[in-house]
Design a protein around this motif. Structure first.
Motif, PDB file in Angstrom:
ATOM      1  N   ARG A  17      19.315  -7.709   7.495  1.00 41.97           N
ATOM      2  CA  ARG A  17      17.922  -7.462   7.117  1.00 41.97           C
ATOM      3  C   ARG A  17      17.671  -5.944   7.056  1.00 41.97           C
ATOM      4  NH1 ARG A  17      14.042  -9.305  11.470  1.00 41.97           N
ATOM      5  NH2 ARG A  17      15.304 -11.149  11.261  1.00 41.97           N
ATOM      6  N   VAL A  18      18.138  -5.232   8.050  1.00 44.00           N
ATOM      7  CA  VAL A  18      17.940  -3.778   8.074  1.00 44.00           C
ATOM      8  C   VAL A  18      18.706  -3.126   6.925  1.00 44.00           C
ATOM      9  CG1 VAL A  18      18.322  -1.671   9.422  1.00 44.00           C
ATOM     10  CG2 VAL A  18      17.478  -3.735  10.548  1.00 44.00           C
ATOM     11  N   ALA A  19      19.929  -3.573   6.685  1.00 41.97           N
ATOM     12  CA  ALA A  19      20.726  -3.012   5.587  1.00 41.97           C
ATOM     13  C   ALA A  19      20.037  -3.249   4.249  1.00 41.97           C
ATOM     14  CB  ALA A  19      22.122  -3.626   5.586  1.00 41.97           C
ATOM     15  N   ASP A  20      19.480  -4.450   4.074  1.00 38.15           N
ATOM     16  CA  ASP A  20      18.759  -4.761   2.842  1.00 38.15           C
ATOM     17  C   ASP A  20      17.544  -3.839   2.690  1.00 38.15           C
ATOM     18  OD1 ASP A  20      18.105  -6.346   0.484  1.00 38.15           O
ATOM     19  OD2 ASP A  20      16.446  -7.140   1.705  1.00 38.15           O
ATOM     20  N   CYS A  21      16.829  -3.631   3.770  1.00 43.24           N
ATOM     21  CA  CYS A  21      15.646  -2.756   3.716  1.00 43.24           C
ATOM     22  C   CYS A  21      16.053  -1.306   3.445  1.00 43.24           C
ATOM     23  CB  CYS A  21      14.851  -2.859   5.017  1.00 43.24           C
ATOM     24  SG  CYS A  21      14.023  -4.462   5.212  1.00 43.24           S
ATOM     25  N   LEU A  22      17.167  -0.876   3.987  1.00 41.02           N
ATOM     26  CA  LEU A  22      17.658   0.482   3.703  1.00 41.02           C
ATOM     27  C   LEU A  22      17.994   0.635   2.221  1.00 41.02           C
ATOM     28  CD1 LEU A  22      19.950   1.419   6.730  1.00 41.02           C
ATOM     29  CD2 LEU A  22      18.044   2.760   5.841  1.00 41.02           C
ATOM     30  N   GLU A  23      18.583  -0.397   1.636  1.00 39.98           N
ATOM     31  CA  GLU A  23      18.938  -0.359   0.216  1.00 39.98           C
ATOM     32  C   GLU A  23      17.699  -0.244  -0.659  1.00 39.98           C
ATOM     33  OE1 GLU A  23      21.878  -0.187  -1.413  1.00 39.98           O
ATOM     34  OE2 GLU A  23      22.743   0.113   0.580  1.00 39.98           O
ATOM     35  N   ARG A  24      16.570  -0.717  -0.199  1.00 41.62           N
ATOM     36  CA  ARG A  24      15.335  -0.674  -0.981  1.00 41.62           C
ATOM     37  C   ARG A  24      14.700   0.711  -0.992  1.00 41.62           C
ATOM     38  NH1 ARG A  24      12.450  -6.415  -0.574  1.00 41.62           N
ATOM     39  NH2 ARG A  24      14.323  -7.674  -0.363  1.00 41.62           N
ATOM     40  N   LEU A  25      15.122   1.574  -0.068  1.00 37.65           N
ATOM     41  CA  LEU A  25      14.595   2.948  -0.058  1.00 37.65           C
ATOM     42  C   LEU A  25      15.192   3.731  -1.211  1.00 37.65           C
ATOM     43  CD1 LEU A  25      14.897   3.864   3.748  1.00 37.65           C
ATOM     44  CD2 LEU A  25      12.829   3.193   2.515  1.00 37.65           C
ATOM     45  N   SER A  26      14.500   4.773  -1.628  1.00 34.07           N
ATOM     46  CA  SER A  26      15.060   5.647  -2.662  1.00 34.07           C
ATOM     47  C   SER A  26      16.254   6.395  -2.068  1.00 34.07           C
ATOM     48  CB  SER A  26      14.005   6.644  -3.146  1.00 34.07           C
ATOM     49  OG  SER A  26      13.745   7.607  -2.132  1.00 34.07           O
TER      50      SER A  26
ATOM     51  N   SER B  96       9.565   6.957   5.337  1.00 33.94           N
ATOM     52  CA  SER B  96      10.703   6.035   5.210  1.00 33.94           C
ATOM     53  C   SER B  96      10.751   5.070   6.381  1.00 33.94           C
ATOM     54  CB  SER B  96      12.017   6.821   5.140  1.00 33.94           C
ATOM     55  OG  SER B  96      11.998   7.690   4.036  1.00 33.94           O
ATOM     56  N   ILE B  97      10.488   5.568   7.576  1.00 33.05           N
ATOM     57  CA  ILE B  97      10.478   4.696   8.753  1.00 33.05           C
ATOM     58  C   ILE B  97       9.363   3.663   8.625  1.00 33.05           C
ATOM     59  CG2 ILE B  97      10.052   4.639  11.247  1.00 33.05           C
ATOM     60  CD1 ILE B  97      11.473   7.365  11.368  1.00 33.05           C
ATOM     61  N   ASP B  98       8.224   4.106   8.126  1.00 34.67           N
ATOM     62  CA  ASP B  98       7.113   3.173   7.924  1.00 34.67           C
ATOM     63  C   ASP B  98       7.497   2.091   6.913  1.00 34.67           C
ATOM     64  OD1 ASP B  98       4.356   2.349   8.411  1.00 34.67           O
ATOM     65  OD2 ASP B  98       4.017   2.987   6.320  1.00 34.67           O
ATOM     66  N   LYS B  99       8.158   2.495   5.813  1.00 39.05           N
ATOM     67  CA  LYS B  99       8.607   1.525   4.809  1.00 39.05           C
ATOM     68  C   LYS B  99       9.609   0.539   5.417  1.00 39.05           C
ATOM     69  CE  LYS B  99       8.133   4.187   0.538  1.00 39.05           C
ATOM     70  NZ  LYS B  99       8.887   4.790  -0.581  1.00 39.05           N
ATOM     71  N   LEU B 100      10.548   1.058   6.218  1.00 42.23           N
ATOM     72  CA  LEU B 100      11.539   0.195   6.857  1.00 42.23           C
ATOM     73  C   LEU B 100      10.865  -0.800   7.797  1.00 42.23           C
ATOM     74  CD1 LEU B 100      14.445   2.665   7.703  1.00 42.23           C
ATOM     75  CD2 LEU B 100      14.554   0.706   6.167  1.00 42.23           C
ATOM     76  N   ARG B 101       9.911  -0.322   8.583  1.00 42.89           N
ATOM     77  CA  ARG B 101       9.206  -1.176   9.528  1.00 42.89           C
ATOM     78  C   ARG B 101       8.482  -2.307   8.784  1.00 42.89           C
ATOM     79  NH1 ARG B 101       6.204   2.556  11.948  1.00 42.89           N
ATOM     80  NH2 ARG B 101       7.822   2.989  13.469  1.00 42.89           N
ATOM     81  N   ARG B 102       7.780  -1.953   7.710  1.00 49.23           N
ATOM     82  CA  ARG B 102       7.051  -2.972   6.949  1.00 49.23           C
ATOM     83  C   ARG B 102       8.012  -3.964   6.294  1.00 49.23           C
ATOM     84  NH1 ARG B 102       4.274  -0.363   2.867  1.00 49.23           N
ATOM     85  NH2 ARG B 102       4.897   1.708   3.522  1.00 49.23           N
ATOM     86  N   CYS B 103       9.124  -3.462   5.786  1.00 50.47           N
ATOM     87  CA  CYS B 103      10.116  -4.325   5.138  1.00 50.47           C
ATOM     88  C   CYS B 103      10.719  -5.304   6.148  1.00 50.47           C
ATOM     89  CB  CYS B 103      11.217  -3.462   4.511  1.00 50.47           C
ATOM     90  SG  CYS B 103      12.538  -4.404   3.715  1.00 50.47           S
ATOM     91  N   VAL B 104      11.091  -4.816   7.320  1.00 53.54           N
ATOM     92  CA  VAL B 104      11.685  -5.682   8.345  1.00 53.54           C
ATOM     93  C   VAL B 104      10.679  -6.736   8.790  1.00 53.54           C
ATOM     94  CG1 VAL B 104      12.545  -5.723  10.729  1.00 53.54           C
ATOM     95  CG2 VAL B 104      13.416  -4.017   9.118  1.00 53.54           C
ATOM     96  N   HIS B 105       9.435  -6.343   8.998  1.00 46.74           N
ATOM     97  CA  HIS B 105       8.415  -7.307   9.418  1.00 46.74           C
ATOM     98  C   HIS B 105       8.145  -8.338   8.315  1.00 46.74           C
ATOM     99  CE1 HIS B 105       7.522  -5.667  13.284  1.00 46.74           C
ATOM    100  NE2 HIS B 105       7.257  -4.469  12.791  1.00 46.74           N
ATOM    101  N   ALA B 106       8.196  -7.909   7.062  1.00 48.11           N
ATOM    102  CA  ALA B 106       7.970  -8.851   5.947  1.00 48.11           C
ATOM    103  C   ALA B 106       9.096  -9.888   5.915  1.00 48.11           C
ATOM    104  CB  ALA B 106       7.899  -8.095   4.633  1.00 48.11           C
ATOM    105  N   HIS B 107      10.338  -9.440   6.134  1.00 41.29           N
ATOM    106  CA  HIS B 107      11.461 -10.371   6.167  1.00 41.29           C
ATOM    107  C   HIS B 107      11.330 -11.340   7.333  1.00 41.29           C
ATOM    108  CE1 HIS B 107      13.493  -7.953   3.177  1.00 41.29           C
ATOM    109  NE2 HIS B 107      14.480  -8.829   3.153  1.00 41.29           N
ATOM    110  N   ARG B 108      10.830 -10.833   8.458  1.00 47.96           N
ATOM    111  CA  ARG B 108      10.681 -11.667   9.648  1.00 47.96           C
ATOM    112  C   ARG B 108       9.686 -12.798   9.381  1.00 47.96           C
ATOM    113  NH1 ARG B 108       9.698  -8.059  14.398  1.00 47.96           N
ATOM    114  NH2 ARG B 108      11.911  -7.703  14.249  1.00 47.96           N
ATOM    115  N   GLY B 109       8.626 -12.478   8.597  1.00 48.26           N
ATOM    116  CA  GLY B 109       7.616 -13.480   8.266  1.00 48.26           C
ATOM    117  C   GLY B 109       8.137 -14.575   7.350  1.00 48.26           C
ATOM    118  N   LEU B 110       9.218 -14.289   6.596  1.00 48.81           N
ATOM    119  CA  LEU B 110       9.775 -15.279   5.677  1.00 48.81           C
ATOM    120  C   LEU B 110      10.557 -16.374   6.393  1.00 48.81           C
ATOM    121  CD1 LEU B 110      11.047 -12.935   2.813  1.00 48.81           C
ATOM    122  CD2 LEU B 110       8.998 -14.371   2.815  1.00 48.81           C
ATOM    123  N   ARG B 111      10.950 -16.134   7.616  1.00 48.91           N
ATOM    124  CA  ARG B 111      11.782 -17.095   8.339  1.00 48.91           C
ATOM    125  C   ARG B 111      10.997 -18.224   8.891  1.00 48.91           C
ATOM    126  NH1 ARG B 111      16.724 -14.178  11.369  1.00 48.91           N
ATOM    127  NH2 ARG B 111      17.762 -13.617   9.491  1.00 48.91           N
TER     128      ARG B 111
END
Length: 193
Positions: free
Chosen positions: A131-140, A178-193
């Motif tokens: 999940r974290v790796a996927d969110c990192l890939e989404r960053l510029s 970037s940290i804020d984007k990562l945090r939001r991305c990880v939390h969004a993935h968590r909500g999908l489970r």
């Protein structure tokens, strides 16, 4: 002359140790370097034989040689001509202390293993690495570079900025966003489970 009849003062190690002990602090640098070159390999071999680990043997070598040189510089070694005996004794004591510490740690782990398993069950769930790796890939690319250089390579803002052509202040802003984007991305993935 029979080598077994030579006194401890006749050895190169003993002469160097006596020179270090008799010199003012900082004036026997070459003697210290020579003594280190003579004794460090012996300490490392001792470590390899008794610890059976190259890294542990290197750590033992550094620890024992640093302690020995400090004792010689501070004139705390009563018989500097017996430096080899001191070094080997220090090796033995250090290894025994490490083994006692490890045995104590193992005993405590065995005694409290059940409570550790219970405590681990109550800990927050670990982050999913994918999940974290996927969110990192989404960053510029710039955002990802700032995050990696800042946290993985542990470089300060000015060093990161120099590598990326940014000011230190700009690096801090990009890192924060970037940290804020990562945090939001990880939390969004968590909500999908």
């Amino acid at each position: 002359m029979d080598a077994s009849l030579t006194s401890p003062v006749d050895t190169p190690e003993a002469r160097l140790a006596c020179l270090i002990a008799q010199s003012a602090p900082g004036e026997a640098g070459e003697a210290e370097a020579q003594l280190y070159r003579l004794l460090a390999p012996r300490v490392r071999r001792y470590g390899l034989r008794h610890l059976r680990d190259g890294h542990a043997a290197s750590d033992l070598m550094q620890q024992v040689m640093t302690f020995t040189l400090e004792q010689l510089r501070g004139r705390k070694l009563r018989e500097p001509e017996r430096v080899l005996s001191f070094v080997l004794g220090t090796c033995r004591m250090t290894v025994m202390d490490q083994r006692r510490t490890q045995a104590r740690r193992d005993e405590l782990l065995q005694r409290h293993a059940d409570s550790l398993v219970d405590a681990e069950a109550h800990l927050a769930p670990r982050l999913d690495h994918e999940r974290v790796a996927d969110c990192l890939e989404r960053l510029s690319e710039r955002e990802r570079s700032v995050v990696v250089l800042s946290f993985y390579d542990e470089q300060p803002s000015d060093a990161v900025g120099a590598q990326l052509g940014l000011s230190a202040a700009n690096v801090r802003v990009v890192r924060h966003r970037s940290i804020d984007k990562l945090r939001r991305c990880v939390h969004a993935h968590r909500g999908l489970r």
